[in-house]
Design an enzyme around this catalytic site. Structure first.
Site, PDB file in Angstrom:
ATOM      1  N   HIS A  63      97.316   0.676  24.953  1.00 14.33           N
ATOM      2  CA  HIS A  63      97.037  -0.594  25.598  1.00 14.33           C
ATOM      3  C   HIS A  63      96.763  -0.449  27.092  1.00 14.33           C
ATOM      4  O   HIS A  63      97.278   0.458  27.738  1.00 14.33           O
ATOM      5  CB  HIS A  63      98.239  -1.537  25.432  1.00 14.33           C
ATOM      6  CG  HIS A  63      98.588  -1.812  24.012  1.00 14.33           C
ATOM      7  ND1 HIS A  63      99.862  -2.148  23.618  1.00 14.33           N
ATOM      8  CD2 HIS A  63      97.854  -1.798  22.872  1.00 14.33           C
ATOM      9  CE1 HIS A  63      99.892  -2.337  22.312  1.00 14.33           C
ATOM     10  NE2 HIS A  63      98.680  -2.126  21.831  1.00 14.33           N
ATOM     11  N   LYS A  73     102.894   0.550  35.092  1.00 14.30           N
ATOM     12  CA  LYS A  73     104.037   0.337  34.194  1.00 14.30           C
ATOM     13  C   LYS A  73     105.119   1.359  34.490  1.00 14.30           C
ATOM     14  O   LYS A  73     104.828   2.525  34.754  1.00 14.30           O
ATOM     15  CB  LYS A  73     103.623   0.502  32.725  1.00 14.30           C
ATOM     16  CG  LYS A  73     102.632  -0.509  32.241  1.00 14.30           C
ATOM     17  CD  LYS A  73     102.259  -0.260  30.786  1.00 14.30           C
ATOM     18  CE  LYS A  73     101.234  -1.273  30.305  1.00 14.30           C
ATOM     19  NZ  LYS A  73     100.842  -1.037  28.911  1.00 14.30           N
ATOM     20  N   TYR A 133     110.053  -2.200  29.883  1.00 19.50           N
ATOM     21  CA  TYR A 133     109.138  -1.726  30.906  1.00 19.50           C
ATOM     22  C   TYR A 133     108.771  -2.830  31.880  1.00 19.50           C
ATOM     23  O   TYR A 133     108.667  -3.998  31.531  1.00 19.50           O
ATOM     24  CB  TYR A 133     107.895  -1.058  30.313  1.00 19.50           C
ATOM     25  CG  TYR A 133     107.052  -1.893  29.396  1.00 19.50           C
ATOM     26  CD1 TYR A 133     105.868  -2.474  29.848  1.00 19.50           C
ATOM     27  CD2 TYR A 133     107.408  -2.073  28.068  1.00 19.50           C
ATOM     28  CE1 TYR A 133     105.073  -3.216  28.996  1.00 19.50           C
ATOM     29  CE2 TYR A 133     106.626  -2.812  27.210  1.00 19.50           C
ATOM     30  CZ  TYR A 133     105.454  -3.386  27.686  1.00 19.50           C
ATOM     31  OH  TYR A 133     104.678  -4.135  26.835  1.00 19.50           O
ATOM     32  N   ASP A 171      96.113  -3.032  16.868  1.00 21.14           N
ATOM     33  CA  ASP A 171      96.046  -1.595  17.112  1.00 21.14           C
ATOM     34  C   ASP A 171      95.277  -0.868  16.000  1.00 21.14           C
ATOM     35  O   ASP A 171      94.563   0.096  16.262  1.00 21.14           O
ATOM     36  CB  ASP A 171      97.449  -0.998  17.256  1.00 21.14           C
ATOM     37  CG  ASP A 171      98.152  -1.467  18.526  1.00 21.14           C
ATOM     38  OD1 ASP A 171      97.493  -2.073  19.408  1.00 21.14           O
ATOM     39  OD2 ASP A 171      99.365  -1.232  18.645  1.00 21.14           O
TER      40      ASP A 171
END
Length: 190
Positions: A63, A73, A133, A171
């Protein structure tokens, strides 16, 4: 205090916070903006995300978000373990399409910093894995993108048998890297 290790692709870092413990348990400062800035990672996080994956083999990724809503991130695991992957998707980069994989786990107490210009994903290695995250921009559905986890041009060597993956519909139908305009150009700020 944190230990910072370069992972071989420009900007990609393993972060290991100091963990202080005694017979009562432990304490750890998992993010400190001064320590990060001193390590060359002056970022401003605005959102925390938390995922639970019930079974080993849950694959999330690869992603990223398009500019102007690209995200740095900082990924850590609070229970279980993942094989975490970052792929350089900056057009013109000498490492375009190259990937790095790192086991991130609660036991190792490590984190991975994934800068803008990289696609990110992970596969769970243990049951009931929880990942937290931080990101530097808010989620934007209009800028949310995905690249196929098994793109042969990238060639990620996932530590799980291909047929054992559990994927979201998004996905599973993701395009290949060659089929997308990632929106990132090496040397230009996202």
């Amino acid at each position: 205090m944190v230990e910072v290790r370069d992972l071989g692709l420009d900007g990609l870092k393993e972060i290991t916070p100091k963990k202080l413990g005694d017979d009562r348990g432990f304490f750890s400062e998992t993010f400190n903006s001064r320590d990060f800035a001193a390590a060359g990672l002056a970022v401003e996080f605005c959102q925390d995300n938390h995922s639970l994956s019930r079974a080993p083999g849950v694959l999330r990724g690869l992603h990223y978000q398009l500019p102007p809503h690209a995200q740095d991130k900082l990924v850590r695991v609070i229970r279980g373990a993942v094989f975490d992957v970052a792929v350089d998707i900056r057009k013109g980069s000498p490492t375009f399409g190259k990937w790095v994989g790192l086991e991130v786990s609660a036991e190792k107490w490590n984190q991975i910093f994934v800068p803008k210009g990289f696609a990110h994903g992970f596969v769970t290695l243990t049951p009931d894995t929880e990942v937290i995250y931080k990101v530097t921009d808010f989620y934007s559905p209009d800028h949310d993108r995905v690249i196929r986890f098994d793109d042969p041009q990238i060639g990620v060597q996932w530590p799980v048998e291909a047929g054992a993956f559990s994927l979201s519909a998004k996905d599973a139908k993701a395009p290949l890297l060659a089929e997308v305009d990632t929106g990132f150009v090496y040397g230009k700020e996202a």
